[in-house]
Design an enzyme around this catalytic site. Structure first.
Site, PDB file in Angstrom:
ATOM      1  N   GLU A 115      21.996 -71.392 -40.083  1.00  5.98           N
ATOM      2  CA  GLU A 115      22.709 -70.307 -40.745  1.00  5.98           C
ATOM      3  C   GLU A 115      21.799 -69.131 -40.956  1.00  5.98           C
ATOM      4  OE1 GLU A 115      24.059 -71.849 -44.447  1.00  5.98           O
ATOM      5  OE2 GLU A 115      25.066 -73.539 -43.497  1.00  5.98           O
ATOM      6  N   CYS A 133      15.912 -79.585 -43.098  1.00  4.83           N
ATOM      7  CA  CYS A 133      14.687 -79.372 -43.877  1.00  4.83           C
ATOM      8  C   CYS A 133      14.170 -80.732 -44.332  1.00  4.83           C
ATOM      9  CB  CYS A 133      14.983 -78.503 -45.100  1.00  4.83           C
ATOM     10  SG  CYS A 133      13.499 -78.092 -46.061  1.00  4.83           S
ATOM     11  N   GLU A 185      11.697 -75.128 -44.072  1.00 10.82           N
ATOM     12  CA  GLU A 185      10.484 -74.757 -44.797  1.00 10.82           C
ATOM     13  C   GLU A 185       9.613 -73.930 -43.837  1.00 10.82           C
ATOM     14  OE1 GLU A 185       9.041 -74.650 -47.762  1.00 10.82           O
ATOM     15  OE2 GLU A 185       7.296 -73.900 -46.677  1.00 10.82           O
ATOM     16  N   ASN A 188      23.654 -72.059 -57.344  1.00  8.01           N
ATOM     17  CA  ASN A 188      24.890 -71.854 -56.602  1.00  8.01           C
ATOM     18  C   ASN A 188      25.413 -73.249 -56.232  1.00  8.01           C
ATOM     19  OD1 ASN A 188      26.903 -70.952 -54.929  1.00  8.01           O
ATOM     20  ND2 ASN A 188      25.603 -69.580 -53.753  1.00  8.01           N
ATOM     21  N   CYS A 209      21.714 -71.698 -49.019  1.00  7.68           N
ATOM     22  CA  CYS A 209      21.203 -72.323 -47.790  1.00  7.68           C
ATOM     23  C   CYS A 209      21.915 -73.608 -47.438  1.00  7.68           C
ATOM     24  CB  CYS A 209      19.742 -72.724 -47.875  1.00  7.68           C
ATOM     25  SG  CYS A 209      18.784 -72.106 -49.140  1.00  7.68           S
TER      26      CYS A 209
HETATM   27  N1  SAH Z   1      11.978 -74.035 -48.078  1.00  4.31           N
HETATM   28  C1  SAH Z   1      11.755 -72.733 -48.607  1.00  4.31           C
HETATM   29  C2  SAH Z   1      12.756 -71.684 -48.184  1.00  4.31           C
HETATM   30  C3  SAH Z   1      14.213 -72.029 -48.131  1.00  4.31           C
HETATM   31  S1  SAH Z   1      15.110 -72.185 -49.635  1.00  4.31           S
HETATM   32  C4  SAH Z   1      11.624 -72.803 -50.118  1.00  4.31           C
HETATM   33  O1  SAH Z   1      11.721 -73.885 -50.675  1.00  4.31           O
HETATM   34  O2  SAH Z   1      11.374 -71.778 -50.737  1.00  4.31           O
HETATM   35  C5  SAH Z   1      15.133 -70.597 -50.390  1.00  4.31           C
HETATM   36  C6  SAH Z   1      15.361 -70.676 -51.878  1.00  4.31           C
HETATM   37  O3  SAH Z   1      16.741 -71.001 -52.200  1.00  4.31           O
HETATM   38  C7  SAH Z   1      14.505 -71.733 -52.553  1.00  4.31           C
HETATM   39  O4  SAH Z   1      13.968 -71.225 -53.755  1.00  4.31           O
HETATM   40  C8  SAH Z   1      15.545 -72.813 -52.832  1.00  4.31           C
HETATM   41  O5  SAH Z   1      15.148 -73.690 -53.829  1.00  4.31           O
HETATM   42  C9  SAH Z   1      16.766 -71.985 -53.193  1.00  4.31           C
HETATM   43  N2  SAH Z   1      18.036 -72.730 -53.171  1.00  4.31           N
HETATM   44  C10 SAH Z   1      18.373 -73.762 -52.389  1.00  4.31           C
HETATM   45  N3  SAH Z   1      19.630 -74.185 -52.661  1.00  4.31           N
HETATM   46  C11 SAH Z   1      20.099 -73.389 -53.650  1.00  4.31           C
HETATM   47  C12 SAH Z   1      21.338 -73.317 -54.364  1.00  4.31           C
HETATM   48  N4  SAH Z   1      22.333 -74.144 -54.096  1.00  4.31           N
HETATM   49  N5  SAH Z   1      21.462 -72.375 -55.329  1.00  4.31           N
HETATM   50  C13 SAH Z   1      20.465 -71.492 -55.581  1.00  4.31           C
HETATM   51  N6  SAH Z   1      19.279 -71.499 -54.921  1.00  4.31           N
HETATM   52  C14 SAH Z   1      19.091 -72.451 -53.979  1.00  4.31           C
END
Ligand code: SAH
Length: 365
Positions: free
Chosen positions: A103, A123, A173, A304, A347
């Site tokens: 996505e 991931c 990641e 979210n 995500c």
């Molecule tokens: N793996 C990396 C980048 C991808 S996630 C990382 O961990 O930073 C990007 C951000 O979105 C991260 O801070 C993650 O924890 C957050 N995230 C994932 N799912 C989410 C959700 N359902 N609601 C809000 N933030 C979320």
């Protein structure tokens, strides 16, 4: 071949030119007797002038256009689905040549045109509240597949609009696929033939992998670093972000400090607020202690909700109180507005929705 896993079309069996460095294209041209300046012309047609076919590259000799089309394609994936939110956010579900799905998202915010880009299919980090990692990781994306997302989103813009920001916050990641992420971002920041986006406007978000943070610090690419903290102590962080068990907050903070010293870039820490898990006043107070002496920004993101997962967004009063404690503690705190709520923009949500019924994960461990 099943419909879910179609055979690649002949077009996608050719290598994508997005996988090629400028140097590799220069060599390819040289082998065929074309001058090397043609490489920049080709690349700027793709990255800057948004062409999707070699045949329309009107300042190239016809013979070169024909040979390019014989050897390369530009895009290897196809847009399986696109969603358009009322607030201007657009999300694409891209099906890769091997059937993997990723996505990416375009966010419109005032003059900003930001894109949120994936680095892996799935991931491996296993954050319990996130949709991307529920089935683990399938593979790293190639540099071309990372660039392809940016280009597909760029082509949704009006001709006079430009992409202004990139966040590596989609699926995966990025520091677990660092080499390819850096290759793609090098094109994103290149202003001669690439997208011309300043590294100040490019953010790499990581769960916090200290050796990779050090590599990034030494790579001479001063991108913004965002660290997904989500908890102020190891006991809670390991529950929410299982990979923390083998890393730990202290080594991450030390690596973050080294990154700041090497690049001068102010650090961002991300904190997804989960009701009754990490939203207590005690957590806020611990966060103040952890961040007070650092030149850092705390980005607090209300959760979210992911269908099928038991986590919830805190009530507005709890969010307000959390924020008050941080601000009184002198922390630079930003409350990120959620965008694209109506289109499964967190995500991994859209891919998951299209794959199968969500798993239900128990909170009791
Ligand atoms: N793996 C990396 C980048 C991808 S996630 C990382 O961990 O930073 C990007 C951000 O979105 C991260 O801070 C993650 O924890 C957050 N995230 C994932 N799912 C989410 C959700 N359902 N609601 C809000 N933030 C979320």
């Amino acid at each position: 071949m099943t419909p879910e896993n179609p055979e690649p079309t002949p077009e996608t069996r050719k290598p994508s030119i997005l996988e090629q460095t400028e140097q590799a294209i220069v060599e390819w041209l040289g082998e065929r007797g074309f001058p090397k300046y043609r490489a920049r012309q080709i690349l700027s047609w793709i990255y800057q002038r948004r062409l999707d076919t070699f045949h329309d590259m009107s300042d190239l000799p016809k013979e070169l256009r024909t040979q390019l089309a014989e050897h390369f394609c530009i895009f290897t994936g196809k847009t399986a689905e696109s969603q358009h939110s009322e607030d201007g956010t657009e999300k694409l579900l891209i099906e890769l040549a091997d059937g993997g799905r990723i996505e990416c998202v375009l966010l419109r915010d005032g003059p900003r045109r930001s894109v949120c880009i994936s680095s892996q299919v799935g991931c491996a980090m296993g954050c319990v509240f996130c949709a991307s990692g529920l089935d683990g990781v399938d593979r790293n994306l190639t540099r071309g597949e990372i660039l392809e997302q940016m280009l597909k989103l760029q082509r949704l813009l009006e001709p006079e609009e430009r992409l202004s920001h990139i966040v590596m916050m989609g699926m995966g990641e990025p520091l677990a696929n660092l080499q390819r992420v850096l290759e793609a971002l090098a094109v994103a920041k290149d202003s001669d033939f690439g997208l011309g986006i300043s590294p100040r406007r490019i953010t790499i978000s990581t769960v916090g992998l200290p050796p990779a943070i050090d590599k990034l610090a030494g790579s001479n690419s001063p991108y913004q670093l965002a660290i997904s903290l989500h908890a102020p102590n190891d006991e809670l962080r390991t529950r929410l972000v299982p990979v923390n068990r083998s890393v730990g907050i202290e080594p991450i903070m030390a690596a973050a400090d080294r990154y700041f010293n090497a690049t001068g870039r102010r650090l961002t820490f991300e904190y997804v607020l989960l009701k009754n898990l990490n939203d207590s006043p005690a957590c806020a107070e611990q966060l103040v202690k952890l961040l007070r002496h650092r030149n850092a920004m705390l980005n607090v993101i209300p959760y979210n909700p992911v269908p099928g997962l038991p986590y919830e967004t805190p009530a507005p009063e709890a969010i307000h109180e959390f924020r008050r404690i941080l601000m009184e503690g002198g922390i630079n705190v930003m409350f990120r507005q959620r965008k694209g709520n109506d289109i499964q923009a967190a995500c991994g949500q859209l891919r998951r929705l299209r794959e199968r019924e969500p798993h239900v994960v128990s909170l009791s461990n």
